[in-house]
Enzyme design. Structure first.
Site, PDB file in Angstrom:
ATOM      1  N   HIS A 218     -12.626  -7.892 -41.094  1.00 55.71           N
ATOM      2  CA  HIS A 218     -12.781  -8.811 -39.959  1.00 55.71           C
ATOM      3  C   HIS A 218     -11.479  -9.093 -39.213  1.00 55.71           C
ATOM      4  CE1 HIS A 218     -11.726 -11.693 -43.170  1.00 55.71           C
ATOM      5  NE2 HIS A 218     -11.339 -12.520 -42.217  1.00 55.71           N
ATOM      6  N   ASP A 219     -10.357  -9.131 -39.916  1.00 59.68           N
ATOM      7  CA  ASP A 219      -9.083  -9.441 -39.247  1.00 59.68           C
ATOM      8  C   ASP A 219      -8.135  -8.251 -39.199  1.00 59.68           C
ATOM      9  OD1 ASP A 219      -9.410 -11.992 -38.288  1.00 59.68           O
ATOM     10  OD2 ASP A 219      -8.638 -12.988 -40.088  1.00 59.68           O
ATOM     11  N   LYS A 222      -5.259  -7.909 -36.712  1.00 55.74           N
ATOM     12  CA  LYS A 222      -4.047  -8.722 -36.795  1.00 55.74           C
ATOM     13  C   LYS A 222      -2.842  -7.924 -37.284  1.00 55.74           C
ATOM     14  CE  LYS A 222      -6.053 -13.330 -37.288  1.00 55.74           C
ATOM     15  NZ  LYS A 222      -6.238 -14.506 -38.166  1.00 55.74           N
ATOM     16  N   HIS A 247      -6.501  -9.448 -31.271  1.00 59.57           N
ATOM     17  CA  HIS A 247      -6.804  -8.710 -32.505  1.00 59.57           C
ATOM     18  C   HIS A 247      -8.251  -8.236 -32.544  1.00 59.57           C
ATOM     19  CE1 HIS A 247      -8.426 -12.579 -34.073  1.00 59.57           C
ATOM     20  NE2 HIS A 247      -9.066 -11.850 -34.983  1.00 59.57           N
ATOM     21  N   HIS A 275     -16.482 -11.576 -34.448  1.00 61.87           N
ATOM     22  CA  HIS A 275     -16.594 -12.715 -35.372  1.00 61.87           C
ATOM     23  C   HIS A 275     -15.985 -13.999 -34.822  1.00 61.87           C
ATOM     24  CE1 HIS A 275     -12.530 -11.354 -36.410  1.00 61.87           C
ATOM     25  NE2 HIS A 275     -12.330 -12.487 -37.048  1.00 61.87           N
ATOM     26  N   HIS A 276     -15.370 -13.942 -33.634  1.00 62.64           N
ATOM     27  CA  HIS A 276     -14.883 -15.168 -32.991  1.00 62.64           C
ATOM     28  C   HIS A 276     -15.755 -15.574 -31.799  1.00 62.64           C
ATOM     29  CE1 HIS A 276     -11.300 -16.019 -35.311  1.00 62.64           C
ATOM     30  NE2 HIS A 276     -10.962 -14.749 -35.261  1.00 62.64           N
ATOM     31  N   ASP A 304     -15.888 -16.976 -42.695  1.00 67.11           N
ATOM     32  CA  ASP A 304     -14.450 -16.995 -42.411  1.00 67.11           C
ATOM     33  C   ASP A 304     -13.989 -18.417 -42.086  1.00 67.11           C
ATOM     34  OD1 ASP A 304     -11.874 -15.906 -41.877  1.00 67.11           O
ATOM     35  OD2 ASP A 304     -12.333 -15.809 -39.740  1.00 67.11           O
TER      36      ASP A 304
END
Length: 362
Positions: A218-219, A222, A247, A275-276, A304
């Site tokens: 998911h990240d 970054k 990201h 996911h954001h 998250d």
């Protein structure tokens, strides 16, 4: 309405239109209007400057040809037919300045704007060349690792952890975040399948497991964000927050070529990109809302967030499990899918057990 009031209304409309036109003309972002085939109907000076074309020639161009994109017409068609509300696409564009060709990176946010009985496709164009140059090496590193997974047929959980841990190694405050998010996701996705299995034929045990493994990515975007921003102990400035939002786009770009080749990588792209997003449409990067946000991203978003709430960060203390529940409950229908919040409330004790099992200090 008498003639005086009619003329006064027309005059006011002209004044407002003049203000709007002045804003568009002076904007540092490119603003374009295109038809469903990508033909440029109008554009402002900033766009002309970005692609180094003459204002007199601008309306003669097709956006797909100008940006060397073969799928632009298909993408605009999905927007025009209501399959997408907002569409964000990135383009690498060779631009000639002073006889020298320079590669620029343009990001365009398309939306379909209804005006009276017609729909207009408007694009807001941002030149993110400087940002992408700064991220170039890290993005290339991500692509290389993902290419290794594909070429060597390494498609197991350990290889995915190896990639995702690149982010974790640069941020010591996240501890066992990946393990927890994977476990939360598995539990919540299983609960969703048991309660709403009739909504989607894809909801099987293997689908749930793919989602759990994919959540680890998911990240991943970054990796391309500055350490200074990732490890900043204070609140981010608006420009720093804009950088960290990148990201999601970076991850989507890095993973897109694997879409459809491996289920977990295709789902990983959905999760990393969306996911954001928020249920009410106020999230990023595209402003998707409601059920247009992929199910995998909606589930991981809550998982998250829960882990972020109950974990200590340089800028905040850890919240209690009870406080995290209250916050997530308040965000039902705003940040999160109400159905998923209900399922979370039902099994919240499982989340607490996972949090305790994968404690950062253990």
């Amino acid at each position: 309405m008498d003639n005086f009031h009619y003329l006064n209304t027309i005059e006011n409309l002209c004044v407002e239109n003049g203000k709007l036109q002045a804003i568009i003309e002076s904007s540092t972002n490119g603003i374009i209007e295109v038809d469903i085939k990508g033909n440029i109907l109008s554009s402002n000076p900033a766009f002309y400057h970005m692609v180094n074309i003459s204002p007199r020639d601008g309306v003669k161009y097709n956006l797909g040809k100008l940006l060397n994109s073969e799928d632009i017409e298909e993408a605009l068609s999905t927007l025009a037919h209501g399959e997408e509300e907002i569409l964000v696409k990135g383009f690498h564009v060779p631009v000639t300045h002073g006889g020298r060709e320079v590669m620029h990176y343009l990001e365009i946010k398309f939306s379909c704007v209804p005006v009276m009985n017609d729909d207009f496709i408007i694009g807001i164009v941002k030149d993110k060349t400087d940002i992408m140059r700064a991220l170039e090496n890290r993005e290339e590193y991500i692509s290389t690792l993902l290419n290794m997974i594909h070429e060597l047929k390494i498609d197991n959980r350990d290889s995915i952890y190896h990639i995702a841990s690149l982010v974790e190694l640069r941020d010591h405050t996240t501890g066992k975040h990946l393990e927890r998010v994977e476990s939360y996701t598995r539990k919540l996705a299983q609960e969703y399948m048991h309660n709403f299995g009739d909504r989607d034929e894809r909801l099987t045990d293997s689908f749930v497991e793919d989602m759990a493994i994919s959540s680890i990515l998911h990240d991943i975007g970054k990796v391309a964000i500055s350490d200074t921003i990732l490890q900043k102990p204070d609140k981010l400035t608006s420009s720093e927050f804009e950088s960290i939002k990148e990201h999601t786009i970076i991850a989507g770009e890095a993973l897109k070529e694997y879409k459809g080749r491996k289920d977990f990588l295709a789902m990983g792209r959905e999760i990393a990109t969306y996911h954001h997003e928020k249920w009410d449409g106020t999230g990023y990067p595209t402003g998707k809302k409601g059920a247009t946000i992929p199910l995998s991203a909606r589930i991981v978003a809550l998982c998250d967030t829960y882990d972020a709430l109950v974990s200590e960060r340089p800028y905040k203390d850890a919240y209690s499990h009870k406080k995290a529940i209250e916050i997530i409950k308040e965000e039902s229908g705003i940040s999160f899918d109400p159905d998923i919040v209900e399922l979370f409330l039902k099994i919240n004790d499982e989340f607490l057990k996972i949090r305790q099992f994968y404690d950062d200090d253990s």
